[in-house]
Enzyme design. Structure first.
Site, PDB file in Angstrom:
ATOM      1  N   LEU A   3       0.879  -1.164   0.000  1.00  0.00           N
ATOM      2  CA  LEU A   3       0.000   0.000   0.000  1.00  0.00           C
ATOM      3  C   LEU A   3       0.917   1.215   0.000  1.00  0.00           C
ATOM      4  CD1 LEU A   3      -2.756  -0.895   2.645  1.00  0.00           C
ATOM      5  CD2 LEU A   3      -3.096  -0.638   0.184  1.00  0.00           C
ATOM      6  N   ASP A   4       0.647   2.198  -0.866  1.00  0.00           N
ATOM      7  CA  ASP A   4       1.529   3.354  -0.914  1.00  0.00           C
ATOM      8  C   ASP A   4       1.352   4.209   0.338  1.00  0.00           C
ATOM      9  OD1 ASP A   4      -0.616   5.203  -1.315  1.00  0.00           O
ATOM     10  OD2 ASP A   4      -0.573   4.805  -3.461  1.00  0.00           O
ATOM     11  N   LYS A   5       2.217   5.197   0.487  1.00  0.00           N
ATOM     12  CA  LYS A   5       2.263   5.991   1.718  1.00  0.00           C
ATOM     13  C   LYS A   5       0.915   6.618   2.043  1.00  0.00           C
ATOM     14  CE  LYS A   5       4.517  10.016   3.801  1.00  0.00           C
ATOM     15  NZ  LYS A   5       5.438  11.149   3.603  1.00  0.00           N
ATOM     16  N   SER A  26      -2.060   5.578   1.235  1.00  0.00           N
ATOM     17  CA  SER A  26      -3.172   4.628   1.308  1.00  0.00           C
ATOM     18  C   SER A  26      -3.230   3.955   2.673  1.00  0.00           C
ATOM     19  CB  SER A  26      -3.037   3.581   0.205  1.00  0.00           C
ATOM     20  OG  SER A  26      -3.092   4.198  -1.067  1.00  0.00           O
ATOM     21  N   ARG A  70      -0.229   1.648  -8.363  1.00  0.00           N
ATOM     22  CA  ARG A  70      -1.103   2.815  -8.134  1.00  0.00           C
ATOM     23  C   ARG A  70      -2.302   2.814  -9.082  1.00  0.00           C
ATOM     24  NH1 ARG A  70       1.086   6.820  -5.064  1.00  0.00           N
ATOM     25  NH2 ARG A  70      -0.026   8.455  -6.179  1.00  0.00           N
TER      26      ARG A  70
END
Length: 248
Positions: free
Chosen positions: A113-115, A117, A198
Site C-alpha cells: 500500500l503506498d504511503k 493509502s 497505483r
C-alpha cells in the site's frame, strides 16, 4: 538413501526458512557469517538443500521458523518498506510495537500500500503462500473504499467501468459503485482483480478525479473488520483456509 530435494541458492534458502529477507541473507553470506555443513560459504547463489544441509548463521544452527501470518490496519503516512532512506515511518515501526511474534523473525509484506493509502496489509514469513496470493493468475479480489473530490454521476461511473489507458498501459477496474455522497464528495467501492502500480489513483486521475482517501477493506474473503488503525493481529486458521480455497 536421502530423498531428492530441490536445491536453491543459499540466500533464497535462508529467506524461505524465514530467517531474513533474501537481500539481508546475501549480506550475511558475503560477510562469511553463514556455514553450510560446517564450511563457510560466501556465495549467496551456492546450491543448497534446505532440508538436509546443516546451515548455521553466526555459528548458531538454523531451521525453519514457525509460519506467521499477520494482518495490519495500515494508517496513512507509513511506507511499506523495511527501511527508508528519507527516514520516514515504515510499517515495520508498527510491527515492532505490536505484541506479536513479529519481532522474533523476518516478515515480508504481501503486496503493498503506498504511503497515502490505508487499510488491510498482510505480512508473513511463508514466501510460498505470499507468492500464491500475489500471483496475477490468482485474480484474488481486493476491495477498496475510495473518497474522491467529485460527485460520482452516471457519466463518471461509466468511464471508470470502461477503463483507461495510462502511459501505454491498459487499466481496468473489476467493479465500481457509489457507496454514499456528501455535498461535494463521493465514496466509491472499487474492486480489483489485478495489482498494477497505483492502479486506482491512475484510473481516477485519467478521469480528472482526485483521491482524498483510499482504504483497502478486504483481500478476497478476508476483511479488515474492527481492527483499529495501526493494530496487528494474527490470521485465524479459518481465514487461512478461506484464502487458500480461492488460490490456484
Amino acid at each position: 538413501m536421502k530423498s531428492l530435494q530441490p536445491r536453491h541458492g543459499l540466500a533464497r534458502v535462508l529467506s524461505k526458512l524465514g530467517i531474513c529477507s533474501r537481500t539481508q541473507a546475501q549480506v550475511l553470506v558475503r560477510a562469511g557469517r553463514v556455514r553450510v555443513n560446517g564450511r563457510i560459504v560466501r556465495d549467496p547463489e551456492a546450491s543448497t538443500d534446505g532440508v538436509h544441509d546443516r546451515i548455521a548463521v553466526d555459528d548458531e544452527e538454523v531451521s525453519a521458523r514457525e509460519k506467521i501470518y499477520l494482518a495490519l490496519n495500515k494508517p496513512r503516512g507509513y511506507v511499506t518498506t523495511a527501511s527508508d532512506e528519507r527516514a520516514r515511518e515504515t510499517v515495520y515501526d508498527l510491527l515492532s510495537t505490536a505484541k506479536t511474534a513479529a519481532d522474533m523473525t523476518w516478515l515480508a509484506p504481501v503486496g503493498r500500500l503506498d504511503k497515502a493509502s490505508e487499510g488491510l496489509l498482510l505480512f508473513t514469513n511463508d514466501s510460498v503462500w505470499a507468492a500464491r496470493l500475489t500471483d496475477p493468475a490468482s485474480h484474488l479480489d481486493k476491495t477498496y473504499h475510495v473518497q474522491i473530490d467529485a460527485l460520482a454521476d452516471a457519466d463518471l461511473l461509466a468511464r471508470l467501468r470502461e477503463g483507461v489507458v495510462d502511459a501505454g498501459e491498459r487499466l481496468a477496474l473489476k467493479s465500481v459503485r457509489e457507496l454514499r455522497r456528501g455535498e461535494k464528495h463521493s465514496w466509491l467501492e472499487i474492486v480489483l482483480d489485478e495489482g498494477k502500480n497505483r492502479q486506482i489513483r491512475r484510473v481516477l486521475a485519467a478521469c480528472d478525479v482526485g483521491v482524498l482517501r483510499l482504504v483497502r477493506i478486504a483481500i478476497g474473503p478476508l476483511v479488515l473488520g474492527e481492527l483499529g488503525k495501526g493494530q496487528v493481529r494474527p490470521l485465524t486458521a479459518s481465514e487461512l483456509e478461506d484464502l487458500g480455497g480461492m488460490l490456484p
